[in-house]
Design a protein around this motif. Structure first.
Motif, PDB file in Angstrom:
ATOM      1  N   GLY A 228       4.276  -5.387  -1.694  1.00  0.00           N
ATOM      2  CA  GLY A 228       3.636  -4.900  -2.903  1.00  0.00           C
ATOM      3  C   GLY A 228       4.380  -3.770  -3.579  1.00  0.00           C
ATOM      4  O   GLY A 228       3.843  -3.104  -4.467  1.00  0.00           O
ATOM      5  N   CYS A 229       5.628  -3.541  -3.175  1.00  0.00           N
ATOM      6  CA  CYS A 229       6.464  -2.492  -3.778  1.00  0.00           C
ATOM      7  C   CYS A 229       7.218  -3.025  -4.985  1.00  0.00           C
ATOM      8  O   CYS A 229       7.448  -4.232  -5.116  1.00  0.00           O
ATOM      9  CB  CYS A 229       7.462  -1.955  -2.764  1.00  0.00           C
TER      10      CYS A 229
ATOM     11  N   LYS B 133       0.962  -3.580  -7.060  1.00  0.00           N
ATOM     12  CA  LYS B 133       0.354  -3.302  -5.759  1.00  0.00           C
ATOM     13  C   LYS B 133      -1.021  -3.943  -5.620  1.00  0.00           C
ATOM     14  O   LYS B 133      -1.518  -4.135  -4.495  1.00  0.00           O
ATOM     15  CB  LYS B 133       0.258  -1.798  -5.521  1.00  0.00           C
TER      16      LYS B 133
END
Length: 513
Positions: free
Chosen positions: A199-200, A90
Motif C-alpha cells: 500500500g506504499c 493506502k
C-alpha cells in the motif's frame, strides 16, 4: 541516432540496428513516450531547468537517448505527488492492488522481447540473459500480486477480561527506491512489487547508466492503471545523484529507503536517514565464497561456478568472488574450469548470436578489474587464462583464470565485479570456513560437497545470508534475498519482502465488560 526528432519515442532508437530476437523482428511498438522526459505524478515531464544527460551503450559507446537530469526541485514534485497519492492508495483493498500488479505482470510478459532489448542496449549483457532478467523481474510482480492478499495481522489473547488485543500491519508511506545498473528491471520490480502490495507509493531513482529500463517500467505501470503519483521515476546524472539521494533520506515525507548498490553508498544513505529515523533496507556488496570440497562432483561444481561467476560478465552482487578448492581435487577442478571457460565464454556484443559474455558497464569497471588482476600477478598468482583487456577494445575484458591466489590479494580482499575467477587451494574444512568468514561482507556463499554431515555443518557455519549448496543460481521471487554483516539490512522477495514496507500497529480495545 543521437538525438530523436519530434514525434519519435525515446526508446525506438535503441534497436534501429539490433532489432532481432531469435530471428523475429521486434520494433519497440509498446513504449511510446516523449523524448527527454521522465515520469512524475502520472505525467511525462522534462526537468524543470531543461537539463538532460546521455545514456550510452557500453558495447560500442553509442548514445542511445537523452533523459532528464533531474535536480532536487524535480524530486520535490515527485515527493509531494507520492505523498498525496498515498492518502488514497493506502486505502485501496488488497484485491484492487492485486489486480493492478497482475496487470503489470501480464504487460511485462507480453513485452519480454522489447524490454530485453532495452536491457542489452544499456547494460551490455547478452540478449538471452536480458530475456531471463525480464522473466525474473516479472516474477516479482506475479508473486506480490498474490502475496498482497496475505498481509495478515494477529488477534492476541488478552490477559484481561475487559480488553482485546490486535496487531495489524499498515503501509509505512512513501518509499524511496534506489536501484543499480546491473539488473535495471528486476531490482525495480523486486522492490516496487512489495511496496505497492503493502500500500506504499514509490519514487524510483534508477542508476544513471540504465534509466531507460525504469522509464519502460513506468510506461507499463501507466498502462496497467497505476494511479498518478503512486509510481514516479526521477532520472539524474552522476553529478546530481548524491543530492537526490540525500534529499530522499532527509525528507520527512519519505517513510522508507530501499537501496541496492555498493556498501560505501549504503552506509551514507543509512547515515543520512538517521535524521528522520526512517526505515532503511539495504542490499549491498558481496564477496561470495565458492568452496569445493574433495567429495564434490567436479563437473557439477564447475557448471555451478560458470553460472554464478560469469553471469552479466561477473557484475552481480551474488557472483562468486573467492574460489576455495580443496587440495585433492584442485588440479582437476582447475583443468575442467579452464576448458569450460575456453569453450563456453564467447565475448562480444550482447545482440550478436552466440555471445555469452558482454562488455563491462564502463571504463571505471574495466580499470578496477585490470587493477585486481595486476595486483594478484605481481604478488605471485599464476595466470592461466586471459588477464588483460580484450582485443575488441572499449569496455571488454578477457575471461580470466588465476590460481595460487592468497587472501591478501585484491581479488580476495575486494569484490572484483568482473569476469575473473581467482582460486585458492585449501586443506581442511576448518580452514575453508575461516577464510570464507574472514570478509566483512556476508551476502551469498556457495559450496559443493557430497557428504551429508559436512553439508549440514558448513551450511550453518558459513556467515552469509544466502547459501547455495551444490547450486550456483539461488535467486527466485520465492526466496528471501539479503545479507548479513556489511552486506545489508532486511530481505527482498519471498513473504518477508513486504515487511520492509509495513509497520506493526498494536490496538488495545478496552471496555468490554
Amino acid at each position: 541516432m543521437v538525438m530523436l526528432q519530434n514525434g519519435k519515442t525515446i526508446l525506438r532508437c535503441i534497436i534501429q540496428k539490433k532489432d532481432f530476437l531469435c530471428g523475429i523482428k521486434r520494433p519497440l511498438h509498446h513504449f511510446r513516450f516523449p523524448k527527454d522526459s521522465t515520469y512524475i505524478n502520472g505525467k511525462w515531464i522534462s526537468a524543470k531547468d531543461g537539463s538532460i544527460f546521455p545514456v550510452s551503450n557500453p558495447a560500442d559507446g553509442e548514445t542511445l537517448a537523452f533523459v532528464p537530469d533531474c535536480s532536487t526541485v524535480d524530486l520535490d514534485e515527485a515527493i509531494n505527488g507520492a505523498h498525496d497519492a498515498f492518502k488514497e492508495w493506502k486505502n485501496t483493498t488488497a484485491k484492487e492492488r492485486s489486480y493492478i500488479l497482475r496487470k503489470m505482470f501480464n504487460l511485462h510478459m507480453e513485452n519480454v522481447g522489447d524490454l530485453a532489448h532495452i536491457i542489452t542496449a544499456e547494460v551490455g549483457k547478452p540478449l538471452q540473459e536480458s530475456v531471463s532478467e525480464i522473466n525474473y523481474g516479472a516474477s516479482f510482480l506475479e508473486w506480490f500480486s498474490e502475496e498482497v492478499r496475505r498481509i495478515y495481522g494477529d488477534i492476541v489473547p488478552s490477559p484481561f477480561k475487559n480488553k482485546q488485543m490486535f496487531f495489524i500491519r499498515q503501509p509505512v508511506g512513501v518509499a524511496g527506491i534506489i536501484t543499480p545498473w546491473n539488473f535495471p528491471n528486476a531490482m525495480i520490480t523486486r522492490k516496487v512489487g512489495a511496496a505497492l502490495a503493502a500500500g506504499c507509493t514509490c519514487i524510483i531513482k534508477p542508476a544513471e547508466d540504465t534509466p531507460l529500463s525504469a522509464l519502460a517500467f513506468a510506461d507499463i505501470a501507466d498502462k496497467a492503471g497505476v494511479p498518478p503519483g503512486v509510481i514516479n521515476v526521477v532520472t539524474s546524472s552522476r553529478k546530481n545523484t548524491p543530492s537526490i539521494g540525500k534529499k530522499l533520506c532527509e525528507s520527512h515525507k519519505v517513510a522508507t529507503i530501499s537501496f541496492t548498490g555498493s556498501t560505501e553508498v549504503g552506509k551514507m544513505l543509512l547515515m543520512n536517514s538517521a535524521s528522520t529515523v526512517k526505515k532503511v533496507s539495504l542490499e549491498l556488496g558481496g564477496n561470495a565464497p565458492f568452496i569445493v570440497f574433495n567429495s564434490a562432483n567436479v563437473k557439477q561444481a564447475v557448471s555451478g561456478l560458470m553460472a554464478s561467476k560469469f553471469r552479466n560478465s561477473g557484475q552481480t552482487c551474488v557472483c562468486t568472488n573467492r574460489i576455495l578448492v580443496q587440495d585433492k581435487i584442485h588440479d582437476s577442478f582447475v583443468s575442467e574450469l579452464s576448458k569450460a571457460m575456453k569453450n563456453q565464454l564467447i565475448v562480444g556484443n550482447g545482440f550478436d548470436t552466440g555471445v555469452t559474455l558482454g562488455p563491462l558497464i564502463n571504463q571505471h569497471a574495466v580499470e578496477k578489474v585490470e587493477g585486481h588482476v595486476k595486483n594478484a600477478i605481481e604478488n605471485g598468482a599464476n595466470l592461466v587464462i586471459g588477464g588483460k583487456r580484450h582485443s575488441r577494445g572499449g569496455t571488454y575484458f578477457e575471461p580470466t583464470l588465476l590460481t595460487q591466489v592468497t587472501k591478501d590479494m585484491l581479488p580476495f580482499c575486494e569484490e572484483t565485479f568482473g569476469p575473473v575467477a581467482a582460486i585458492m587451494k585449501f586443506s581442511t574444512e576448518e580452514e575453508a570456513i575461516e577464510i570464507a568468514n574472514s570478509s566483512k561482507s556476508g551476502l551469498a556463499g556457495y559450496f559443493y560437497s557430497e557428504e551429508v554431515a559436512q553439508i549440514v555443518r558448513v551450511a550453518k557455519a558459513i556467515e552469509v545470508g544466502m547459501v547455495g549448496v551444490n547450486e550456483g543460481i539461488i535467486s527466485t521471487s520465492e526466496a528471501a534475498f539479503g545479507g548479513i554483516k556489511e552486506s545489508g539490512i532486511g530481505r527482498e522477495g519471498s513473504r518477508y519482502g513486504i515487511d520492509e514496507y509495513v509497520e506493526m500497529k498494536y490496538i488495545c480495545l478496552g471496555g468490554l465488560n
